[in-house]
Design a protein around this motif. Structure first.
Motif, PDB file in Angstrom:
ATOM      1  N   ILE A  90       0.860  -1.179   0.000  1.00  0.00           N
ATOM      2  CA  ILE A  90       0.000   0.000   0.000  1.00  0.00           C
ATOM      3  C   ILE A  90       0.895   1.227   0.000  1.00  0.00           C
ATOM      4  CG2 ILE A  90      -1.845   1.250   1.180  1.00  0.00           C
ATOM      5  CD1 ILE A  90      -2.533  -1.378   2.615  1.00  0.00           C
ATOM      6  N   ILE A  91       0.694   2.105  -0.966  1.00  0.00           N
ATOM      7  CA  ILE A  91       1.485   3.331  -1.063  1.00  0.00           C
ATOM      8  C   ILE A  91       0.543   4.513  -0.872  1.00  0.00           C
ATOM      9  CG2 ILE A  91       3.017   4.713  -2.501  1.00  0.00           C
ATOM     10  CD1 ILE A  91       3.690   2.156  -4.040  1.00  0.00           C
ATOM     11  N   CYS A  92       0.639   5.155   0.271  1.00  0.00           N
ATOM     12  CA  CYS A  92      -0.169   6.345   0.553  1.00  0.00           C
ATOM     13  C   CYS A  92       0.679   7.583   0.285  1.00  0.00           C
ATOM     14  CB  CYS A  92      -0.658   6.341   1.998  1.00  0.00           C
ATOM     15  SG  CYS A  92      -1.912   5.091   2.342  1.00  0.00           S
ATOM     16  N   VAL A  93       0.228   8.414  -0.621  1.00  0.00           N
ATOM     17  CA  VAL A  93       0.962   9.626  -0.982  1.00  0.00           C
ATOM     18  C   VAL A  93       0.253  10.817  -0.364  1.00  0.00           C
ATOM     19  CG1 VAL A  93       1.878  11.022  -2.859  1.00  0.00           C
ATOM     20  CG2 VAL A  93       1.618   8.543  -3.158  1.00  0.00           C
ATOM     21  N   ASP A  94       0.872  11.411   0.653  1.00  0.00           N
ATOM     22  CA  ASP A  94       0.263  12.572   1.317  1.00  0.00           C
ATOM     23  C   ASP A  94       0.593  13.828   0.525  1.00  0.00           C
ATOM     24  OD1 ASP A  94      -1.048  13.735   3.870  1.00  0.00           O
ATOM     25  OD2 ASP A  94       0.752  14.953   3.547  1.00  0.00           O
ATOM     26  N   ASP A  95      -0.443  14.516   0.086  1.00  0.00           N
ATOM     27  CA  ASP A  95      -0.290  15.679  -0.787  1.00  0.00           C
ATOM     28  C   ASP A  95      -0.359  16.977   0.016  1.00  0.00           C
ATOM     29  OD1 ASP A  95      -0.057  17.120  -3.159  1.00  0.00           O
ATOM     30  OD2 ASP A  95      -2.217  17.123  -3.522  1.00  0.00           O
ATOM     31  N   GLY A  96       0.535  17.098   0.992  1.00  0.00           N
ATOM     32  CA  GLY A  96       0.606  18.328   1.776  1.00  0.00           C
ATOM     33  C   GLY A  96      -0.551  18.530   2.721  1.00  0.00           C
ATOM     34  N   SER A  97      -1.019  17.462   3.370  1.00  0.00           N
ATOM     35  CA  SER A  97      -2.150  17.570   4.304  1.00  0.00           C
ATOM     36  C   SER A  97      -1.821  18.464   5.490  1.00  0.00           C
ATOM     37  CB  SER A  97      -2.544  16.179   4.811  1.00  0.00           C
ATOM     38  OG  SER A  97      -3.021  15.376   3.760  1.00  0.00           O
ATOM     39  N   LYS A  98      -2.870  19.106   6.027  1.00  0.00           N
ATOM     40  CA  LYS A  98      -2.713  20.005   7.171  1.00  0.00           C
ATOM     41  C   LYS A  98      -3.402  19.470   8.422  1.00  0.00           C
ATOM     42  CE  LYS A  98      -0.764  23.057   4.461  1.00  0.00           C
ATOM     43  NZ  LYS A  98       0.700  23.333   4.518  1.00  0.00           N
ATOM     44  N   ASP A  99      -3.976  18.282   8.348  1.00  0.00           N
ATOM     45  CA  ASP A  99      -4.791  17.792   9.462  1.00  0.00           C
ATOM     46  C   ASP A  99      -4.137  16.644  10.248  1.00  0.00           C
ATOM     47  OD1 ASP A  99      -4.889  15.791   7.589  1.00  0.00           O
ATOM     48  OD2 ASP A  99      -7.036  15.378   7.848  1.00  0.00           O
ATOM     49  N   GLN A 106       5.933   2.920   9.887  1.00  0.00           N
ATOM     50  CA  GLN A 106       6.993   2.346  10.724  1.00  0.00           C
ATOM     51  C   GLN A 106       6.552   1.055  11.398  1.00  0.00           C
ATOM     52  OE1 GLN A 106       7.881   5.623  13.307  1.00  0.00           O
ATOM     53  NE2 GLN A 106       9.149   6.674  11.801  1.00  0.00           N
ATOM     54  N   LYS A 107       5.234   0.871  11.538  1.00  0.00           N
ATOM     55  CA  LYS A 107       4.705  -0.319  12.193  1.00  0.00           C
ATOM     56  C   LYS A 107       4.329  -1.413  11.197  1.00  0.00           C
ATOM     57  CE  LYS A 107       1.327   1.652  14.384  1.00  0.00           C
ATOM     58  NZ  LYS A 107       0.174   1.864  15.293  1.00  0.00           N
ATOM     59  N   ARG A 108       3.924  -1.011   9.996  1.00  0.00           N
ATOM     60  CA  ARG A 108       3.370  -1.981   9.053  1.00  0.00           C
ATOM     61  C   ARG A 108       4.342  -2.220   7.899  1.00  0.00           C
ATOM     62  NH1 ARG A 108      -2.694  -2.150   9.096  1.00  0.00           N
ATOM     63  NH2 ARG A 108      -2.300  -3.359   7.196  1.00  0.00           N
ATOM     64  N   PRO A 109       4.741  -3.447   7.645  1.00  0.00           N
ATOM     65  CA  PRO A 109       5.636  -3.739   6.520  1.00  0.00           C
ATOM     66  C   PRO A 109       4.953  -3.619   5.161  1.00  0.00           C
ATOM     67  CG  PRO A 109       4.964  -5.772   7.594  1.00  0.00           C
ATOM     68  CD  PRO A 109       4.444  -4.651   8.444  1.00  0.00           C
ATOM     69  N   ASP A 110       3.625  -3.609   5.141  1.00  0.00           N
ATOM     70  CA  ASP A 110       2.897  -3.540   3.869  1.00  0.00           C
ATOM     71  C   ASP A 110       2.566  -2.113   3.458  1.00  0.00           C
ATOM     72  OD1 ASP A 110       1.100  -3.011   5.862  1.00  0.00           O
ATOM     73  OD2 ASP A 110      -0.471  -4.347   5.123  1.00  0.00           O
ATOM     74  N   LEU A 111       2.975  -1.120   4.245  1.00  0.00           N
ATOM     75  CA  LEU A 111       2.619   0.262   3.981  1.00  0.00           C
ATOM     76  C   LEU A 111       3.854   1.112   3.712  1.00  0.00           C
ATOM     77  CD1 LEU A 111       0.539   2.601   3.907  1.00  0.00           C
ATOM     78  CD2 LEU A 111       0.869   2.832   6.385  1.00  0.00           C
ATOM     79  N   LYS A 112       3.775   1.899   2.651  1.00  0.00           N
ATOM     80  CA  LYS A 112       4.821   2.860   2.326  1.00  0.00           C
ATOM     81  C   LYS A 112       4.183   4.245   2.290  1.00  0.00           C
ATOM     82  CE  LYS A 112       7.633   1.755  -0.931  1.00  0.00           C
ATOM     83  NZ  LYS A 112       8.097   1.415  -2.302  1.00  0.00           N
ATOM     84  N   ALA A 113       4.752   5.178   3.038  1.00  0.00           N
ATOM     85  CA  ALA A 113       4.228   6.544   3.081  1.00  0.00           C
ATOM     86  C   ALA A 113       5.134   7.459   2.270  1.00  0.00           C
ATOM     87  CB  ALA A 113       4.134   7.038   4.516  1.00  0.00           C
ATOM     88  N   VAL A 114       4.581   8.112   1.262  1.00  0.00           N
ATOM     89  CA  VAL A 114       5.306   9.089   0.453  1.00  0.00           C
ATOM     90  C   VAL A 114       4.733  10.454   0.788  1.00  0.00           C
ATOM     91  CG1 VAL A 114       5.906   9.843  -1.877  1.00  0.00           C
ATOM     92  CG2 VAL A 114       5.656   7.391  -1.381  1.00  0.00           C
ATOM     93  N   LEU A 115       5.546  11.301   1.378  1.00  0.00           N
ATOM     94  CA  LEU A 115       5.067  12.600   1.867  1.00  0.00           C
ATOM     95  C   LEU A 115       5.594  13.713   0.967  1.00  0.00           C
ATOM     96  CD1 LEU A 115       5.835  11.993   5.668  1.00  0.00           C
ATOM     97  CD2 LEU A 115       3.821  11.291   4.339  1.00  0.00           C
ATOM     98  N   LEU A 116       4.707  14.377   0.262  1.00  0.00           N
ATOM     99  CA  LEU A 116       5.105  15.479  -0.606  1.00  0.00           C
ATOM    100  C   LEU A 116       5.328  16.743   0.223  1.00  0.00           C
ATOM    101  CD1 LEU A 116       2.732  14.940  -3.673  1.00  0.00           C
ATOM    102  CD2 LEU A 116       4.935  13.863  -3.138  1.00  0.00           C
ATOM    103  N   ARG A 117       6.157  17.644  -0.286  1.00  0.00           N
ATOM    104  CA  ARG A 117       6.534  18.838   0.462  1.00  0.00           C
ATOM    105  C   ARG A 117       5.378  19.817   0.638  1.00  0.00           C
ATOM    106  NH1 ARG A 117      11.973  19.735   1.236  1.00  0.00           N
ATOM    107  NH2 ARG A 117      13.363  18.232   0.228  1.00  0.00           N
ATOM    108  N   ARG A 118       4.475  19.850  -0.328  1.00  0.00           N
ATOM    109  CA  ARG A 118       3.319  20.749  -0.248  1.00  0.00           C
ATOM    110  C   ARG A 118       2.184  20.149  -1.052  1.00  0.00           C
ATOM    111  NH1 ARG A 118       2.577  23.492  -4.976  1.00  0.00           N
ATOM    112  NH2 ARG A 118       4.353  23.753  -6.393  1.00  0.00           N
ATOM    113  N   ASN A 119       1.082  20.866  -1.140  1.00  0.00           N
ATOM    114  CA  ASN A 119      -0.066  20.387  -1.887  1.00  0.00           C
ATOM    115  C   ASN A 119       0.127  20.662  -3.381  1.00  0.00           C
ATOM    116  OD1 ASN A 119      -3.270  21.450  -2.735  1.00  0.00           O
ATOM    117  ND2 ASN A 119      -2.854  19.348  -2.150  1.00  0.00           N
ATOM    118  N   TYR A 120       0.389  19.609  -4.133  1.00  0.00           N
ATOM    119  CA  TYR A 120       0.604  19.730  -5.570  1.00  0.00           C
ATOM    120  C   TYR A 120      -0.643  19.368  -6.375  1.00  0.00           C
ATOM    121  CZ  TYR A 120       5.617  19.964  -4.546  1.00  0.00           C
ATOM    122  OH  TYR A 120       6.849  20.333  -4.077  1.00  0.00           O
ATOM    123  N   GLY A 121      -1.592  18.665  -5.760  1.00  0.00           N
ATOM    124  CA  GLY A 121      -2.774  18.222  -6.485  1.00  0.00           C
ATOM    125  C   GLY A 121      -2.771  16.711  -6.679  1.00  0.00           C
TER     126      GLY A 121
END
Length: 334
Positions: free
Chosen positions: A54-63, A74-89
């Motif tokens: 599972i690849i969750c791409v955070d698009d500059g969330s504020k919440d 960090q807890k789940r081996p099946d999850l990858k978090a991709v965090l973008l620097r700001r909200n790109y769309g």
């Protein structure tokens, strides 16, 4: 081989054969939905016996969505978090997800729990039948009729007519792709909505199946009528790419010649009036129109030549072919 081709080739070569699917979830301010969504995706795929990431791409969330994803990853081996620097769309978030996906099969869905993860195995089964892209169709869509359903139906009709790809529901994010279909797509603007059309331009085999759709449980919708203008502009881009991508002179040159021909005809008519009949033409609006048509025609023709040069430079500098090969069959195939 160009740098772009080498990058695409590397991404395709590092595909993990042990993974049945990479699930990409663009996220923007969905902190309440995320724990439920990740759990439901994992449950659906585990029960189906499918290996996944599972690849969750955070698009500059504020919440707090980004912080939650960091903890979960960090807890789940099946999850990858991709965090973008700001909200790109959403388009940029999906492009990032495509880049980091490791499976040969990719599924995308929204992070608001309106798409049902239980439909993912159905999409993959259809993809396995030989299709390159399987699009979800929300037959019983749970959204406001006036502000969401009606504009969506009109948009689907317009997009289908312009692109030639007849789908009931272009706006459904729940789709399955073969990785090679999206590997070299350069996405921008609101082009994620037109992925089936872009894939069709590349020669992809496309179909759709009905999927479930639920009412939003948490947060607020990120979509509205304000996106209409951007979608229409991107639709015009898609139409031009589909029709004139490798031959822009056919459109610019045609209109340029027509404009020049009409302006020249008007000019000859006015010349006859002046020289043949001795009439004054200096104060006639027709004279200004004739001049504008000739000048505009020359400009359009020049734009066509420049566009041809740009397209040749684009394809030749990248070594990007103007065709796509689906399959090569034979005993001695290199």
């Amino acid at each position: 081989m160009t740098l772009i081709e080498e990058s695409i080739e590397r991404r395709l070569l590092i595909r993990d054969e042990s993974l049945a699917v990479s699930v990409i979830v663009p996220v923007y301010n969905e902190v309440e939905s995320l724990p439920h969504l990740i759990t439901e995706i994992a449950k659906s795929l585990t029960e189906s016996g499918l290996s996944y990431e599972i690849i969750c791409v955070d698009d500059g969330s504020k919440d707090g969505s980004a912080q939650l994803l960091k903890v979960e990853a960090q807890k789940r081996p099946d999850l990858k978090a991709v965090l973008l620097r700001r909200n790109y769309g959403q388009t940029a978030a999906m492009a990032a997800g495509f880049y980091y996906a490791r499976s040969h099969s990719i599924v995308t869905l929204d992070g608001d729990l309106q798409n049902d993860p239980a439909d993912i195995p159905l999409l993959l089964a259809k993809l396995a039948e030989g299709y390159d892209l399987v699009s979800g169709w929300r037959q019983k869509r749970q959204d406001a009729a006036l502000t969401r359903l009606l504009p969506s139906k009109l948009a689907n009709l317009l997009i289908g007519r312009v692109t030639g790809v007849k789908l009931h529901d272009y706006g459904c994010s729940l789709k399955a792709y073969r990785a090679e279909v999206v590997a070299d797509m350069n996405l921008y603007g609101e082009l994620h909505r037109f992925l089936p059309a872009l894939a069709y331009i590349e020669g992809a085999n496309i179909t759709e199946i009905p999927v479930r759709h639920h009412a939003r449980r948490f947060g607020q919708s990120k979509y509205g009528l304000g996106r209409t203008f951007r979608v229409v502009m991107d639709l015009l881009t898609i139409y031009f790419m589909k029709t004139f991508l490798t031959r822009p002179m056919h459109v610019f040159g045609l209109f340029g010649l027509l404009s020049t021909a009409l302006g020249t005809t008007l000019g000859l008519y006015l010349t006859f009036l002046k020289l043949g009949l001795g009439q004054s033409i200096g104060n006639r609006p027709l004279l200004i129109l004739a001049v504008l048509l000739v000048v505009g025609g020359v400009q359009l023709f020049s734009f066509g030549l420049l566009a041809e040069l740009l397209m040749r430079t684009y394809h030749e500098s990248q070594g990007r072919p103007i065709y796509r090969v689906r399959e090569v069959v034979g005993k001695n195939v290199n």
